[in-house]
Design a protein around this motif. Structure first.
Motif, mmCIF file in Angstrom:
data_model
loop_
_atom_site.group_PDB
_atom_site.id
_atom_site.type_symbol
_atom_site.label_atom_id
_atom_site.label_comp_id
_atom_site.label_asym_id
_atom_site.label_seq_id
_atom_site.Cartn_x
_atom_site.Cartn_y
_atom_site.Cartn_z
ATOM 1 N N ALA A 173 21.274 100.736 126.614
ATOM 2 C CA ALA A 173 21.936 100.053 125.504
ATOM 3 C C ALA A 173 23.448 100.210 125.584
ATOM 4 O O ALA A 173 24.201 99.323 125.171
ATOM 5 N N ARG A 177 28.571 98.022 127.176
ATOM 6 C CA ARG A 177 29.935 98.425 126.779
ATOM 7 C C ARG A 177 30.662 99.065 127.952
ATOM 8 O O ARG A 177 31.862 98.837 128.153
ATOM 9 N N SER A 561 29.549 89.044 126.618
ATOM 10 C CA SER A 561 29.308 89.984 125.523
ATOM 11 C C SER A 561 28.692 91.271 126.052
ATOM 12 O O SER A 561 27.988 91.273 127.067
ATOM 13 N N ASP A 563 26.330 92.884 124.642
ATOM 14 C CA ASP A 563 24.879 92.791 124.481
ATOM 15 C C ASP A 563 24.241 92.086 125.681
ATOM 16 O O ASP A 563 23.197 92.509 126.176
ATOM 17 N N ASP A 564 24.874 91.001 126.134
ATOM 18 C CA ASP A 564 24.326 90.290 127.291
ATOM 19 C C ASP A 564 24.433 91.132 128.556
ATOM 20 O O ASP A 564 23.529 91.127 129.401
#
Length: 581
Positions: A173, A177, A561, A563-564
């Motif tokens: 997760a 980032r 992004s 998230d992607d």
């Protein structure tokens, strides 16, 4: 592990304690950096810590350098080093060196300290004893101030490795980032102050290569920069006779680039490999991650220099090609410390390969339009490009009647619309007139000459060629009807590259596993990729990741992004660990 949010909010003593040992016996660097909080990423934290070091008074800098132990010195022999220094010196083979090698190193250390007044400091990660000794000899020739600066740069690299250990990504997760932060950090290495520009073997390009190598080392890979400038990281399997899966993309850019084209396909595998290694995952194959040095063709007007070397298709004649400044490719390679004579040896053995998989932003709007994060590439489109010269008859705009005109621009307009019409309605087929000129045109002159370009692409060569034939027939009809002389010249003919069905199935399974979708989106790639060159060596697969801003690429607005990126990382991790046939 350090939580950056906690670090940004904690009291000063806790901040300093959390960063203890990043800089050898020098807590003052953390103390003076705390006021620069908050830090958006660990890379911003590292930059701030290093800025404190480089901005410090000379006396403080000398004290910092002096706090470092000598390599294989008496403190090391007595076991008095910090845990970090002990691990670093052991990794370079310094603690197991034979007596004669230790004697040579200690003699050189003594000569260095006598000349400069402080110990020889070098980041040993990724270096072996012979490399370290050679560097020590080289640096003995420095002037004092230059050597102090060199020592501080090495300390910054040591701090980077130590900080990376405390911020290591431990879940998928967070991978998104991390990937975006790495891309942002990498974008600082640019030939321009106002835009990202990183062309082959420029200073920015070489700095980018070194940073990628360090990130590979931080992920636990064996890493090196090869003789064409590729950055190669290897995760060796413990399985006897294991074959190799290659993943990667390019790190050079166009002249005003975005942050993710090419580079996503290097950074994402590095992050995933590091995470899987820390989890103790064992792969049944060797994984090789390659940051290809050149794909865009900006500096020497020749694409795929990095991947062509790996594929065994590097053309030695290109070594004499010159850039805009008259520098030959061979001279540029030697200037960067590479040996052109060793490029041929970089070719991989196809028999030892499982395949090549590339993760890439789509560089288009399809996934964005369909609200999908990931897609499986079916084929990389083949292209045919033409330069078209149109000759009519110039005349006075006020005196030549419309029915007697041989207007080259009007003929060009018909061709533009014909390309649009004939390349519409067939999935994957696209046609573009990207350049249109009226040389020496004037507002009061009927154009007698016009030049344009035509680019036709499709994932099927037959589809592309049928469209080309139709466009050329229309051009002939326009020429006859308007009494023009039109000469199309083909300047590029590249065949389509299909992706291997087995790798498509494996990527499809990975996407369905991480998204829960019943099926994944399959689509062609209209852009060229290193995968096209690698397909001459082994089967290829490509994972597309949605990009924002309308799908724009080769542009500073290029976006992705977190998230992607995290979802793509999860899919890639699943792809690597999938044990189905």
């Amino acid at each position: 592990m350090i939580d950056l949010d906690v670090l940004n909010r904690c009291p000063l003593p806790a901040f300093v304690a959390a960063l203890d040992g990043i800089f050898e016996h020098s807590p003052w660097i953390a103390e003076q950096t705390a006021a620069r909080r908050p830090f958006a990423t660990r890379f911003a934290l590292l930059d701030a810590l290093c800025a404190t070091m480089f901005e410090a008074p000379r006396e403080a800098q000398l004290a910092l350098v002096g706090a470092h132990p000598e390599l294989a010195g008496s403190a090391a022999m007595r076991g008095e080093l910090t845990a970090a220094s002990t691990s670093e010196q052991a990794g370079a083979g310094l603690t197991r060196a034979p007596a004669d090698a230790l004697g040579e190193l200690q003699t050189l250390n003594a000569a260095y300290r006598e000349k400069f007044g402080f110990p020889f400091v070098i980041s040993v990660k990724g270096r072996q004893r012979a490399d370290i000794v050679a560097e020590l000899r080289r640096r003995l020739a420095h002037e004092a101030e230059a050597e102090l600066r060199t020592a501080l740069v090495e300390i910054a690299r040591i701090a980077d490795f130590r900080l990376a250990e405390r911020f290591a990504v431990d879940d998928l997760a967070a991978a998104g980032r991390e990937i975006l932060a790495m891309a942002e950090a990498l974008a600082r290495y640019s030939e321009r102050d106002d835009a990202l520009c990183c062309t082959y073997l420029s200073a920015a390009h070489q700095a980018t290569a070194r940073k990628l190598r360090d990130w590979m080392l931080q992920a636990g890979l064996d890493a090196q920069i090869d003789d064409v400038g590729n950055v190669v990281g290897r995760w060796a399997s413990t399985t006897p006779g294991a074959k190799t899966l290659i993943s990667g993309s390019h790190y050079d850019t166009v002249t005003d680039a975005g942050r993710y084209d090419g580079r996503l396909g290097i950074l994402l595998p590095i992050v995933v490999a590091g995470l899987l290694r820390r989890r103790g995952v064992a792969l049944p194959f060797d994984l090789e991650i390659i940051g290809f040095a050149e794909e865009e063709g900006v500096r020497f007007k020749s694409t795929f220099l990095g991947s062509s070397a790996v594929a065994g298709r590097f053309d030695p004649a290109l070594l004499q090609r010159t850039d805009a400044a008259g520098v030959t490719l061979a001279e540029a390679l030697r200037g960067a410390g590479h040996d052109p004579a060793r490029i041929a040896a970089l070719a991989r053995d196809p028999a030892q390969l499982l395949g090549y998989v590339e993760v890439h932003i789509e560089q288009g709007p399809v996934l964005l339009d369909e609200n999908l994060a990931l897609g499986v590439v079916t084929a990389i489109a083949g292209s045919r490009r033409f330069r078209v010269a149109i000759r009519g008859r110039a005349g006075h705009a006020g005196t030549v009647p419309m029915y007697l005109r041989q207007d080259a621009a009007a003929g060009a307009a018909e061709i533009v619309l014909a390309v649009e019409r004939l390349c519409s309605g067939t999935p994957g087929l696209v046609g573009t007139v990207g350049r249109l000129e009226v040389p020496d045109g004037a507002v009061n002159v009927v154009p007698g000459r016009c030049e344009l370009s035509i680019d036709i692409r499709a994932p099927s060569d037959a589809t592309r060629d049928a469209a080309v034939d139709a466009v050329l027939a229309e051009i002939a009809a326009v020429a006859a009807r308007r009494k023009l002389r039109i000469e199309p010249e083909e300047i590029v003919h590249a065949d389509a590259t299909p992706c291997a069905p087995a790798l498509q199935r494996r990527l499809d399974a990975a996407i369905r596993a991480v998204t829960g979708a019943a099926q994944s989106r399959h689509l062609p790639s209209g852009a060229g990729h290193d995968a096209m060159m690698m397909a001459t060596l082994t089967g290829i697969g490509m994972l597309f990741v949605r990009c924002g801003a309308g799908g724009v690429s080769h542009n500073p607005e290029e976006s992705l992004s977190a998230d992607d990126a995290a979802l793509a990382a999860a899919a890639f991790a699943h792809f690597l660990q999938d044990d189905t046939p």
